[in-house]
Design an enzyme around this catalytic site. Structure first.
Site, PDB file in Angstrom:
ATOM      1  N   ASP A 100       0.767  -1.247   0.136  1.00 32.04           N
ATOM      2  CA  ASP A 100       0.025  -0.141   0.237  1.00 32.04           C
ATOM      3  C   ASP A 100       0.811   1.275  -0.014  1.00 32.04           C
ATOM      4  O   ASP A 100       0.384   2.372   0.044  1.00 32.04           O
ATOM      5  CB  ASP A 100      -0.874  -0.051   1.205  1.00 32.04           C
ATOM      6  CG  ASP A 100      -0.384  -0.262   2.444  1.00 32.04           C
ATOM      7  OD1 ASP A 100       0.911   0.030   2.605  1.00 32.04           O
ATOM      8  OD2 ASP A 100      -0.805  -0.793   3.456  1.00 32.04           O
ATOM      9  N   HIS A 141       6.311  -8.300  -0.636  1.00 32.73           N
ATOM     10  CA  HIS A 141       5.222  -8.925  -1.733  1.00 32.73           C
ATOM     11  C   HIS A 141       5.019  -8.133  -2.644  1.00 32.73           C
ATOM     12  O   HIS A 141       4.057  -8.046  -3.351  1.00 32.73           O
ATOM     13  CB  HIS A 141       4.139  -9.250  -0.773  1.00 32.73           C
ATOM     14  CG  HIS A 141       4.099 -10.606  -0.013  1.00 32.73           C
ATOM     15  ND1 HIS A 141       3.228 -10.627   1.324  1.00 32.73           N
ATOM     16  CD2 HIS A 141       4.881 -11.645   0.095  1.00 32.73           C
ATOM     17  CE1 HIS A 141       3.812 -11.621   1.720  1.00 32.73           C
ATOM     18  NE2 HIS A 141       4.677 -12.230   1.187  1.00 32.73           N
ATOM     19  N   CYS A 149      -1.898  -5.558 -22.279  1.00 35.22           N
ATOM     20  CA  CYS A 149      -0.671  -5.633 -22.892  1.00 35.22           C
ATOM     21  C   CYS A 149      -0.565  -5.280 -24.538  1.00 35.22           C
ATOM     22  O   CYS A 149      -1.869  -5.509 -24.769  1.00 35.22           O
ATOM     23  CB  CYS A 149       0.182  -6.788 -22.528  1.00 35.22           C
ATOM     24  SG  CYS A 149       1.954  -6.810 -23.288  1.00 35.22           S
ATOM     25  N   GLY A 172       1.498  -5.940  13.360  1.00 31.68           N
ATOM     26  CA  GLY A 172       0.233  -6.222  12.671  1.00 31.68           C
ATOM     27  C   GLY A 172       0.464  -7.320  11.715  1.00 31.68           C
ATOM     28  O   GLY A 172       0.129  -7.026  10.613  1.00 31.68           O
ATOM     29  N   ASN A 230       0.654  -6.161  18.422  1.00 30.10           N
ATOM     30  CA  ASN A 230      -0.682  -6.634  17.698  1.00 30.10           C
ATOM     31  C   ASN A 230      -1.905  -6.494  18.567  1.00 30.10           C
ATOM     32  O   ASN A 230      -1.520  -6.517  19.748  1.00 30.10           O
ATOM     33  CB  ASN A 230      -0.168  -8.230  17.556  1.00 30.10           C
ATOM     34  CG  ASN A 230      -1.174  -8.413  16.293  1.00 30.10           C
ATOM     35  OD1 ASN A 230      -2.535  -8.737  16.423  1.00 30.10           O
ATOM     36  ND2 ASN A 230      -0.609  -9.407  15.346  1.00 30.10           N
ATOM     37  N   GLU A 241      -3.784  -8.963  18.922  1.00 31.28           N
ATOM     38  CA  GLU A 241      -4.125 -10.391  19.474  1.00 31.28           C
ATOM     39  C   GLU A 241      -2.702 -10.974  19.611  1.00 31.28           C
ATOM     40  O   GLU A 241      -1.854 -10.843  18.680  1.00 31.28           O
ATOM     41  CB  GLU A 241      -5.047 -11.036  18.611  1.00 31.28           C
ATOM     42  CG  GLU A 241      -6.529 -10.558  18.399  1.00 31.28           C
ATOM     43  CD  GLU A 241      -7.041 -11.287  17.194  1.00 31.28           C
ATOM     44  OE1 GLU A 241      -6.652 -12.180  16.709  1.00 31.28           O
ATOM     45  OE2 GLU A 241      -8.274 -10.735  16.865  1.00 31.28           O
ATOM     46  N   ALA A 248      -1.943  -0.782  16.470  1.00 29.06           N
ATOM     47  CA  ALA A 248      -0.354  -0.328  16.316  1.00 29.06           C
ATOM     48  C   ALA A 248      -0.412   1.081  16.200  1.00 29.06           C
ATOM     49  O   ALA A 248       0.552   2.081  16.752  1.00 29.06           O
ATOM     50  CB  ALA A 248      -0.154  -0.789  14.939  1.00 29.06           C
TER      51      ALA A 248
END
Ligand code: NAD
Length: 250
Positions: free
Chosen positions: A104, A119, A147, A186, A212, A214, A231
């Site tokens: 992001d 990633h 393309c 996170g 985190n 959790e 966070a």
């Protein structure tokens, strides 16, 4: 300053190389849902059905429905206090590199300079068939970007089933092997191979600080300090604790 924050600050202040590993959870407060949230994007688009390379190859039109919606959410998002806090920590010289699973761009928007995008990045689109690559901005007006060879393009983000960019993987493992501290923020640490980074850092003797909402599979295995909460709330508190401890120790 509570004891946990003080200990975390101490780990950061004594480390010569501090890394962060971040996941979708750090961007939730910027309005981008993680994979685990009950509502939002992923309740409509099951990642197992939409985020695999097999799914893209079989039906790129269908996967682009999800990519367009995710693109709209990501384009609207702004960095939150967690992204900015990590940018500040880097500026202070206490965070040397962020390894993010996110696509992001919010770490860069929040002031971080050294970001490994494990990633991939949605800023370019590639053709899986002929290999041509285009800036995503050049194709923004096309609802189904194609393309020159007429095939449908894929953003350069890593789908499940695809290889991790070699540079990102090599540099991340190299840094993790010599880190003195690792902030894990996170992430459920459920996605492989990125989830092996905390154990590699731990083997080198790094202090592992996990932030985190959790507990995760890391919490009772490699984590030294678990700071539970959002966070956007915890990272700024940690930055404050580092500043306070630095002043106290001076
Ligand atoms: P995940 O969805 O598996 O886990 C998110 C983790 O963040 C959970 O452990 C959850 O408890 C925690 N969390 C949620 N909100 C939080 C908050 N406000 N503060 C602190 N913690 C919070 O995400 P993952 O581990 O990153 O793995 C999912 C994969 O999907 C990754 O490859 C990721 O990059 C990708 N993804 C990326 C984005 C993005 O770019 N923003 C969004 C969704 C998924």
């Amino acid at each position: 300053m509570t004891e946990s924050f003080e200990k975390a600050a101490e780990i950061i202040l004594t480390s010569k190389l501090t890394l962060a590993l971040t996941g979708a959870g750090i961007s939730v407060e910027s309005g981008i849902p993680d994979f685990r949230s009950a509502e939002g994007l992923w309740s409509k688009f099951d990642p197992a059905e939409y985020a695999t390379i097999e799914a893209f190859r079989a039906n790129p039109q269908k996967v682009w429905e999800m990519l367009r919606e995710m693109g709209e959410v990501v384009n609207r998002a702004e960095p939150n206090p967690a992204h900015r806090g990590m940018g500040e920590l880097e500026l202070m010289g206490y965070l040397h590199c962020i390894i993010t699973q996110n696509i992001d761009n919010l770490h860069q928007a929040g002031g971080s300079k050294d970001v490994i995008e494990y990633h991939g990045n949605a800023g370019t689109l590639s053709c899986l068939w002929c290999g041509r690559r285009y800036p995503a901005a050049d194709k923004r007006n096309e609802s189904l970007p194609r393309c020159e060879c007429e095939k449908i393009l894929k953003p350069d983000v890593i789908f499940f089933g695809e290889a991790i960019p070699e540079d990102a993987m090599n540099r991340s493992f190299q840094l993790a092997s010599s880190a003195g501290a690792l902030l894990v923020v996170g992430t459920s640490a459920a996605v492989s191979p990125v989830n092996t980074i905390p154990a590699i850092a731990k083997q080198n003797g790094a202090g592992i600080i996990e932030i985190n909402k959790e507990k995760t599979q890391l919490t009772h295995t490699v984590t030294d300090i678990f700071l539970q909460g959002n966070a956007g709330n915890i990272v700024p508190q940690l930055v404050k604790a580092v500043k306070q401890k630095k002043e106290l120790d001076a």
